[in-house]
Structure formats: C-alpha cells, structure tokens
Motif scaffolding. Structure first.
Motif, short mmCIF file in Angstrom:
data_model
loop_
_atom_site.label_atom_id
_atom_site.label_comp_id
_atom_site.label_asym_id
_atom_site.label_seq_id
_atom_site.Cartn_x
_atom_site.Cartn_y
_atom_site.Cartn_z
N LEU A 1 0.83 -1.21 0.00
CA LEU A 1 0.00 0.00 0.00
C LEU A 1 0.86 1.26 0.00
CD1 LEU A 1 -2.85 -1.03 2.48
CD2 LEU A 1 -2.98 -0.81 0.00
N ILE A 2 2.00 1.24 0.71
CA ILE A 2 2.89 2.41 0.71
C ILE A 2 3.43 2.67 -0.70
CG2 ILE A 2 5.17 3.21 1.48
CD1 ILE A 2 4.48 2.06 4.24
N LEU A 3 3.83 1.61 -1.38
CA LEU A 3 4.30 1.78 -2.76
C LEU A 3 3.19 2.33 -3.65
CD1 LEU A 3 6.37 -1.52 -3.26
CD2 LEU A 3 7.21 0.77 -2.66
N LYS A 4 1.95 1.96 -3.33
CA LYS A 4 0.82 2.39 -4.13
C LYS A 4 0.51 3.87 -3.93
CE LYS A 4 -4.07 1.25 -4.93
NZ LYS A 4 -5.19 0.34 -4.55
N GLY B 1 8.24 4.90 -4.10
CA GLY B 1 9.43 4.44 -3.40
C GLY B 1 9.90 3.08 -3.85
N GLU B 2 10.96 2.62 -3.22
CA GLU B 2 11.60 1.35 -3.55
C GLU B 2 11.69 0.51 -2.29
OE1 GLU B 2 15.92 -0.28 -5.27
OE2 GLU B 2 15.55 1.87 -5.00
N ALA B 3 11.01 -0.63 -2.28
CA ALA B 3 10.99 -1.50 -1.10
C ALA B 3 12.11 -2.51 -1.18
CB ALA B 3 9.64 -2.19 -0.99
N TYR B 4 12.91 -2.58 -0.07
CA TYR B 4 14.06 -3.48 -0.05
C TYR B 4 13.64 -4.87 0.39
CZ TYR B 4 17.39 0.36 -0.78
OH TYR B 4 18.10 1.39 -1.32
N THR B 5 14.38 -5.84 -0.13
CA THR B 5 14.18 -7.23 0.28
C THR B 5 15.07 -7.53 1.49
OG1 THR B 5 14.11 -9.50 -0.51
CG2 THR B 5 15.95 -8.15 -1.26
N ASP B 6 15.26 -8.84 1.79
CA ASP B 6 16.14 -9.25 2.88
C ASP B 6 15.75 -8.54 4.19
OD1 ASP B 6 18.16 -10.61 4.13
OD2 ASP B 6 19.73 -9.18 3.56
#
Length: 743
Positions: A319-322, A326-331
């Motif tokens: 939802l934040i990306l929507k 932004g760019e969500a990190y993995t790991d």
C-alpha cells in the motif's frame, strides 16, 4: 446572489446564497427543503431579503466534511447531476459498531471479523495479503537490528523503503479512515493505521534520517531516562518499560506510542517499517503506568498473531508503494529465534457432552473446530486439536467446549435442572454473623457503605497518622501496606489497612454535595503482610455526621453519644457481656483528644470511638459534628453468645432508687456502674447514669454523678427495710472504693 439550480429532474430551484466562490455551470451540493444537515440545521423554504429561497448550497463545513471552509464545495465538471450526495461520496455504506470482549482480540480488525463470519457461514475467506514488488537491495545492510529482551519481544520484523513521497492520502484512504473515526495525517501514517484496522496488527514507520547510527535496538529503559511521544508529551521512564532505541536515544515505547524524534513528516524520504510482536503484559504495564491509551496499545495488550508479521509487513509495503511510491528493499529483518506455537489440546465428545448436557455429534464438533482454523486429528471419539495462532483465548479443553456451544447455539442446550437430594448446605457461620450485624444496624437507621478495598497509600497514611496510637486501641496496621502491582491509578495503589478512612472519603463526598447529615457503617476487609504471608481481617466501622433537624425537633447531643448508644445496643443484641469503654488521653490522630474512648473486651482493646479531630474538620471544611468508630469485629465475635437463652419474667415488682455521689473528676461513671453491678448483682438488675454535674458548689477537682438503680428480688417482694439496708450497703461500698461522698 440569487441562483437558479437544477437537480436534473426538470425542475429549477431558486436559492439565495451568500458564498462568493461559485459561477454559472458549477456542479455543487444542494440541500432542498426537508433535508437535515450534520450540524443539526433543518432546511426549509424561506425568504431572504424578500426573495424566495428553496434550499441551501452547501460547503464542506455544513456537510460535516471539515471543521472550516471558505466557500461552497465545487465538484468536478463530470459529476452526475441529481445523484444523492451519500452515493457520490461513497457514504451510503453500512456501519457496524461492535463491542468485542477482552478475550477476542482476533476480532479487532476487518480481516478478523471476516474470518469469524467465514467460520459461521462456512464461506471461503479471501485474504488481503499479497507480495509487493521488491528491489534486490538489502534491508539488513541499511539498518542494523538487535533485540536484548527476546522474552518481551519474541518477534521483530522490519523493512527499509527508500524514496517515498510523503503527502496527502488519496480520497479512498482518507474516507475509510475518517469513517472509522481516525484523522488523516499523511499517506505513510495513514497506511500503517489502515493496515492495523484491516489486519489487527499495529505497525510503526520511522524516518530513517533521524535514526542515529542506522540502528534499531529493542531493550528495557534506563531508570530516569526521558522520552517524548509523538504528541509532544514528555515521560520519565522507571526502567521497566520495553523501548525501541536507535544508537543513542529512545525512539518509541514498544507497542504503545512512537517517539516525536523519529516520526514521519513532509520531509521524510526513507522509512523503516516496524511490524513486531510484544508480550501483552509488557505493553499493558507500560500503557497503564504512564496513562497512554492508543489503538496499538489496545491491540497489543490483548494479543496479536505472532505468525502474521511478515505477511502484514508485505501488505503495508504494497500500500505504501501504491500511495507514496518508493523502492521497497528485500532481505527484511525478522528476529524470531523461538517460534511461538500453540499447545495441543486433547478432547473427546463424551467430555463435551458432559459439560453441555447434550449429546454432541462428532462430525459437527470436527466441522466447527476446522472452520475455526484449528488443526484437527480424530481417533474415534477423541480429537487432537491445535488451535490457530490468532486465537489467544483457546488454551484448554473447556475453551473448545465454549466455542462449540457458542457456534452450535446456546438455544440447543436444554434447561434441565439437576436432580439433587439431601439437605441444603448450611450457611457459613461467619456469613450468618455478618448478615445478622447488617440487619440489626439497618434497623437502627444506619445505611451500609460498600467501598473498594483499594486506596491511595499517601493519603491513607496521612489520615491515620501515628501507627502506635492505632495499635494501642487494638487496630494494628503496618508500616508498608500491601501494594498493587498494576494499579488502575494512584488512587488505588494499595490495599487498605483501615475501613474508617474509606468512610471518611464517603463523608467528604456526601458533605460537599449537600448531604449535611448522615449515618454510615461498613463491614469490610483490611489487609497487611505478616511474617506468614498476606493476612486479611474483618472490621466494622461507622461515621455519623450532622444533625437531624426539622420544625418539631432539634438534636443538641454530640454524634459520638448517639453512635455509642447504637454500638451498645448492637453488642447487647449479639450477646456480648464482658466489655467496657475506657477514655484515652490521646487516641488515633484523626480523633478528638478529649472525646475518644477505646473498647475493651475482657480487658483487651479491640477498637475505638470518638469525635473527629478539630484540625481535620478545618482542613476539609466540614462544619458539622462528626463521630467515627472502628472495631476488630472478627476477634470481638468470638465473645458473642451464640444462643441467647430466654429467662422467665420475675413475678415480683422492681423498685427504682436514685443515688448521687460526689467523686474525683478522674473517676469514670462506667467504673462505678461496673462495680455496683458486679458486687450487688443479686438485687441490682439495671443501672443507668441520669446526671453528671460539675461546677456550682463543687470544687474544681470534683464532679457529681447520679445513678438510677432498678432493684428486684426474684423470690419475694422486698420490704422498705430491706431496700434501705441494700441502699446503705451500696453507698458505703462506693464511698470506700472511689473515695466518694453521697450527695
């Protein structure tokens, strides 16, 4: 301006409007005659400055959409004319207001309620959880995590999101939050609140720029440390709170509230999303200690699902990306060294049938447990059940019986009274005793008070004063009362050591609200910690205040004498025989030094009676006569006569004789009474004081006491010679014993 307004049905409405921001062709909201606005205004056809006006053009304020507005609400040009405002704004939804019991924390969310409805209706459940688009960058490289108190924080999950754009939330998000009573703050914070309401899992977003050392650390606080919450309130920590730290400072109180020094603002670019599981007790303790009530604390303190953290974090990320990009990190960080599991419960249908009083169908039991989310293995009538992680209230076999009864329907349980035989169990003797005392005191016109056993430590100690003085009258207390580990407030932080302090609070409350006279008693417990553990004992306490005055009667006596008379009547009715009042020169601190007496039973002190101390009256601004009493009724009751035997009436007449003596002021009337009754009990059946006099012709050291004696011989009528002889013996004995003179 005079506006011609069309609502699409071919009718033009003339409406006078005072706003200035509209023009011809605008799409607006109109309230026609008969409409009721949220601010309570009822719209009617009227005239303004002589011009007919058939309605009202509305602003956001008038529609309840905002607290202020500068003009009419102008809609987009493509808005459909004639549509109901509620439908256009998607406000025609159905709202359910639910009262969730404390054990059902799993229902504190939309998804939790959907899960419950899915169980009841046997319908498939649609999950909101999805995997968001992730970059290949590592969260763990950007932010380090350490958890010092794994027992208080069994799981901590977090993700780094870079390059978000903080701003207003889209309309759908604002609308859903505001419909549930939450104010929209910004798109990031709104998403965390939205996901909390959707899933039941609280989250928190940190501005990475303010996380010193790019570090998150979970640990208990340092005593005396300062913490400022998001709303600017400053708290001093005592070392018991579980906190979230960066490399140098606290940035959040775990599960309760975030810190002001790391909150998301308009300048935020990079965030760290926290999704954790905290032990309910530690959140509840911190919340109550500092009086902080938040939606997240409400849920954490009742229990959330520890297995859903990663899925909820993904949902929030999506939802934040929507809404903010932004760019969500993995790991991601996922501290979860010891996975939390539910214990296995073994149950059989015979057990359920016995508890419910009906025959339980095996297939129905298996079906309901499966629909609840339990893992069920059955062998004949026996079921091995593992409850779902989100049901924190399912731990023992009886919990499963309760769920079966609820889901199957309480109406299926027949109302069959059990077959019993034999005599009813007799009442406990202590219960019968207390009930008898309550009944007698209520017949005297004294109202019973029921107070909490909790009180404020400092104020109770100030009221009771010197403990040695209480011990001297048989009301021993303790230096350190029993403290409450998790008090609701400072007014209830200890268990009381005296009932009389509770009645003093009742007195103050009543008097300040205009009840200028009254009589109260309380039979209650007091508590202390002894060498053998915690001890509680029963006390009986009284407070009388004010005067019963009317046009026909005005009372002038002190309340302490009225109270004394009621207590004496009670003791006589309960069969107490060997007791007396003894005046004390210095009683407990809350009593008048010259109007205080202790109760002696077989020579031992068991309580006190007296008027209120004058200083206490001045401090509390009480302008009425007040009397107190408190007794150790638990120990006094051992001297009560269990069965009072009736004695036959004497057939021979009784004679009254009045005797007056001049004696020293130090001689108590009660001592003279007791002496006469003990030495001449064969003939003196009753004695009362009818006069006490000082001054006049008497010296300052002397006083006069008048006694009325009831004399009776059980075997014959006494002659005048016998009466005179007995009277002479009594006078001589009193003169010798008390150095008195016959007046």
């Amino acid at each position: 301006s005079v506006c011609q307004v069309s609502t699409g049905e071919g009718v033009v409405h003339q409406i006078v409007c005072g706003a200035k921001n509209h023009k011809e062709g605008d799409k607006i909201i109109v309230a026609l005659p008969g409409a009721n606005l949220p601010n309570g205004m009822n719209i009617t056809a009227t005239k303004l400055r002589g011009v007919d006006s058939g309605g009202m053009l509305c602003s956001e304020k008038e529609l309840g959409l905002s607290s202020e507005s500068s003009g009419l609400l102008i809609l987009p040009s493509d808005a459909k004319v004639g549509l109901d405002f509620s439908k256009y704004y998607n406000l025609d939804d159905v709202f359910f207001e639910l009262k969730v019991t404390p054990n059902r924390a799993d229902c504190l969310s939309h998804f939790g309620l959907a899960r419950e409805v899915s169980c009841i209706l046997a319908k498939p459940l649609r999950s909101p959880f999805q995997t968001p688009a992730l970059s290949k960058e590592s969260t763990q490289k950007m932010i380090s995590l350490s958890v010092s108190n794994g027992d208080l924080c069994p799981r901590f999950t977090g993700r780094y999101v870079r390059g978000v754009k903080v701003g207003d939330s889209p309309g759908w998000l604002k609308q859903r939050l505001e419909a549930l009573g939450l104010n929209s703050i910004n798109n990031i914070v709104d998403v965390t609140n939205y996901v909390m309401l959707e899933t039941g899992q609280p989250l928190h977003a940190y501005d990475v720029e303010y996380l010193e050392g790019d570090e998150i650390r979970v640990a208990t606080s340092n005593k005396g440390e300062s913490f400022t919450s998001l709303d600017g309130t400053k708290y001093t920590l005592d070392g018991s709170e579980l906190m979230i730290y960066d490399a140098k400072k606290p940035v959040g109180m775990a599960g309760v509230v975030g810190g002001k020094n790391s909150g998301v603002s308009e300048t935020t670019k990079d965030i760290f999303i926290e999704c954790a599981y905290f032990v309910p007790q530690t959140v509840r303790r911190s919340s109550r200690k500092h009086g902080i009530e938040t939606d997240s604390g409400y849920r954490f303190s009742r229990g959330v699902d520890p297995t859903a953290n990663a899925k909820v974090l993904d949902r929030a990320t999506e939802l934040i990306l929507k809404v903010a990009g932004g760019e969500a990190y993995t790991d991601i960080h996922d501290f979860y060294p010891t996975p939390i599991t539910k214990s296995t419960i073994t149950i059989d249908t015979d057990f359920v049938s016995q508890k419910m009083g009906i025959n339980v169908d095996e297939q129905k039991l298996s079906s309901w447990l499966t629909r609840l989310g339990c893992k069920v293995d059955s062998t004949g009538k026996t079921f091995t059940v593992v409850p779902p992680s989100f049901r924190v209230d399912l731990n023992i076999a009886e919990d499963l019986v309760e769920e079966y009864a609820r889901l199957e329907g309480y109406d299926k349980i027949p109302a069959n009274p059990p077959n019993v035989s034999g005599e009813p169990t007799p009442h406990v003797k202590s219960y019968e005793l207390l009930s008898s005392i309550r009944e007698k005191l209520s017949l005297y016109g004294i109202c019973e008070a029921l107070n909490y056993a909790f009180t404020n430590e400092a104020r109770q100690k100030l009221f009771l004063g010197d403990e040695k003085l209480l011990e001297e009258v048989g009301l021993a207390t303790v230096s350190e009362p029993v403290k409450i580990l998790n008090p609701l407030s400072e007014d209830f932080n200890v268990l009381r050591t005296s009932v009389i302090y509770s009645l003093f609070n009742n007195l103050c409350l009543n008097y300040r609200r205009g009840n200028l006279s009254g009589k109260l008693f309380e039979l209650g417990q007091v508590f202390k910690k002894g060498s053998q553990g915690y001890v509680q004992s029963q006390r009986l306490a009284f407070v009388f205040w004010g005067k019963d005055e009317n046009l026909w009667k005005t009372s002038n006596h002190l309340n302490v004498f009225a109270l004394k008379a009621n207590i004496e009547n009670l003791f006589l009715q309960m069969g107490l025989t060997d007791w007396e009042w003894k005046q004390v020169s210095r009683g407990p601190s809350f009593l008048h030094p010259g109007q205080t007496a202790q109760l002696l039973v077989q020579g031992k002190p068991y309580g006190v009676i007296g008027s209120i101390h004058p200083k206490l009256k001045v401090d509390e601004k009480i302008r009425a006569d007040v009397a107190f009493a408190e007794f150790d009724i638990e120990n006094i009751s051992q001297y009560f006569i269990k069965q009072i035997k009736a004695t036959p009436l004497v057939a021979y007449p009784a004679v009254e004789r009045d005797l007056a003596f001049v004696c020293d002021k130090t001689v108590a009337a009660g001592e003279v009474e007791k002496y006469i009754l003990s030495h001449f009990s064969e003939f003196v059946v009753q004695i009362k004081v009818f006069d006490a006099f000082e001054g006049g012709n008497l010296s300052e050291e002397k006083k006069s006491l008048g006694f009325r004696l009831l004399i009776q011989d059980k075997n014959k009528t006494m002659s005048e010679e016998q009466l005179l002889e007995l009277q002479s013996k009594i006078m001589d004995a009193v003169k010798v014993k008390f150095n008195a003179e016959v007046r």
